[in-house]
Design a protein around this motif. Structure first.
Motif, PDB file in Angstrom:
ATOM      1  N   GLY A   1      25.027  14.742  35.312  1.00  0.00           N
ATOM      2  CA  GLY A   1      26.063  14.601  36.352  1.00  0.00           C
ATOM      3  C   GLY A   1      25.697  13.686  37.505  1.00  0.00           C
ATOM      4  O   GLY A   1      26.397  13.672  38.523  1.00  0.00           O
ATOM      5  N   TYR A   2      24.649  12.885  37.336  1.00  0.00           N
ATOM      6  CA  TYR A   2      24.199  12.033  38.451  1.00  0.00           C
ATOM      7  C   TYR A   2      25.262  10.982  38.812  1.00  0.00           C
ATOM      8  O   TYR A   2      25.720  10.926  39.955  1.00  0.00           O
ATOM      9  CB  TYR A   2      22.873  11.359  38.070  1.00  0.00           C
ATOM     10  N   SER A   3      25.704  10.197  37.826  1.00  0.00           N
ATOM     11  CA  SER A   3      26.729   9.175  38.125  1.00  0.00           C
ATOM     12  C   SER A   3      28.058   9.848  38.497  1.00  0.00           C
ATOM     13  O   SER A   3      28.829   9.314  39.299  1.00  0.00           O
ATOM     14  CB  SER A   3      26.921   8.232  36.937  1.00  0.00           C
TER      15      SER A   3
ATOM     16  N   ASP B   1      32.681  15.692  21.634  1.00  0.00           N
ATOM     17  CA  ASP B   1      32.558  14.273  21.281  1.00  0.00           C
ATOM     18  C   ASP B   1      33.726  13.501  21.901  1.00  0.00           C
ATOM     19  O   ASP B   1      34.886  13.813  21.639  1.00  0.00           O
ATOM     20  CB  ASP B   1      32.579  14.152  19.749  1.00  0.00           C
ATOM     21  N   ALA B   2      33.381  12.508  22.698  1.00  0.00           N
ATOM     22  CA  ALA B   2      34.429  11.743  23.401  1.00  0.00           C
ATOM     23  C   ALA B   2      35.432  11.145  22.418  1.00  0.00           C
ATOM     24  O   ALA B   2      36.615  11.030  22.729  1.00  0.00           O
ATOM     25  CB  ALA B   2      33.782  10.642  24.230  1.00  0.00           C
ATOM     26  N   ARG B   3      34.957  10.804  21.217  1.00  0.00           N
ATOM     27  CA  ARG B   3      35.873  10.190  20.246  1.00  0.00           C
ATOM     28  C   ARG B   3      36.933  11.171  19.783  1.00  0.00           C
ATOM     29  O   ARG B   3      37.984  10.783  19.307  1.00  0.00           O
ATOM     30  CB  ARG B   3      35.080   9.630  19.060  1.00  0.00           C
TER      31      ARG B   3
ATOM     32  N   ILE C   1      32.825   8.726  30.589  1.00  0.00           N
ATOM     33  CA  ILE C   1      32.365   9.099  29.242  1.00  0.00           C
ATOM     34  C   ILE C   1      30.842   9.056  29.269  1.00  0.00           C
ATOM     35  O   ILE C   1      30.250   7.982  29.388  1.00  0.00           O
ATOM     36  CB  ILE C   1      32.934   8.128  28.171  1.00  0.00           C
ATOM     37  N   GLY C   2      30.203  10.231  29.198  1.00  0.00           N
ATOM     38  CA  GLY C   2      28.748  10.330  29.291  1.00  0.00           C
ATOM     39  C   GLY C   2      28.331  10.880  30.641  1.00  0.00           C
ATOM     40  O   GLY C   2      28.068  10.140  31.577  1.00  0.00           O
ATOM     41  N   THR C   3      28.254  12.220  30.730  1.00  0.00           N
ATOM     42  CA  THR C   3      27.926  12.897  31.991  1.00  0.00           C
ATOM     43  C   THR C   3      26.435  13.038  32.199  1.00  0.00           C
ATOM     44  O   THR C   3      25.936  12.900  33.321  1.00  0.00           O
ATOM     45  CB  THR C   3      28.503  14.345  31.993  1.00  0.00           C
TER      46      THR C   3
END
Ligand code: SAM
Length: 217
Positions: A65-67, A114-116, A60-62
């Motif tokens: 795209g590093y991580s 939105d992830a939610r 959750i939270g790209t």
């Protein structure tokens, strides 16, 4: 600061040379103040995902795209897949470009929104979840991922110590009061949750690692 900048830099030197693509992303993130995990945390995510032979990773939270790339590389050998969510269209499209250049396009599904709203529509069981989006929404994500993460699955959350300010009696600007309060509540809830065994690591910006209990234990 609870954790000296020099320490993070030192840990980074121990990683050796990262590939040019990750280096480029680090530079981009620095130039544009896009908050990505530190290289040491990226390496840790990759190692943890590989150690667990994760098959189905949810992030959750790209951002760019590093991580995600660290995670995808961690599960490459075990044939794992990464699903990553971000609500920022521009960042996600840049992330897709990096996934392509990393040769990981088929190993990563990038969902925009939105992830939610997206999380309730996901059904498959994830064995590795990484949370790194809006700090004020961490408690919401925790509730929403609980049904998605399988027993024995791993949950990693970034920024849980937020510049060390989550530690009681820290000095910080009043504008961060809500965020710090939310993170304190999040850590209290997570650490007190009997379904998860949690350890908080004071490196990077503070990283929590939890394992969801197996059924019947
Ligand atoms: C800290 S950055 C992620 C950095 C990334 N994990 C890395 O280390 O490379 C946080 C990202 O979360 C996204 N975000 C914030 N709130 C969100 C939400 N409710 N749903 C989806 N994405 C969100 C932001 O657009 C931002 O790109």
């Amino acid at each position: 600061m609870f954790y000296p900048f020099e320490m993070e830099r030192y840990l980074e030197t121990l990683l050796g040379e990262r590939d040019p693509l990750l280096r480029e992303m680090e530079e981009q993130a620095l130039q544009e103040t896009i908050p990505v995990v530190t290289p040491a945390v990226g390496n840790f995510l990759s190692l943890l995902a590989a150690m667990n032979k994760a098959q189905s990773v949810l992030e959750i939270g790209t951002a760019i795209g590093y991580s995600t790339i660290w995670l995808a590389r961690g599960v490459e050998k075990s044939g794992g897949h990464v699903t990553t969510i971000d609500m920022n269209k521009d960042r996600l499209s840049r992330a897709r470009g990096y996934f392509q250049r990393a040769g990981l396009l088929e190993k990563i599904t990038a969902l925009e929104g939105d992830a939610r709203k997206i999380l309730p529509s996901l059904t498959s069981g994830y064995d590795f979840v990484f949370i790194d989006a809006a700090k004020g929404e961490y408690l919401d994500y925790l509730k929403l991922i609980d049904g998605l993460i399988i027993p024995g699955g791993i949950l990693v959350v970034d920024n849980v110590l937020f510049r060390g300010w989550v530690v009681p009696d820290s000095n910080f600007a009043p504008k961060y009061e809500r965020m710090v309060g939310g993170l304190r509540k999040f850590l209290q809830e997570l650490c007190a949750n009997p379904d998860y065994v949690t350890s908080v690591l004071p490196f990077g910006d503070g990283v929590s690692v939890s394992r969801k209990a197996e059924k019947g234990r």
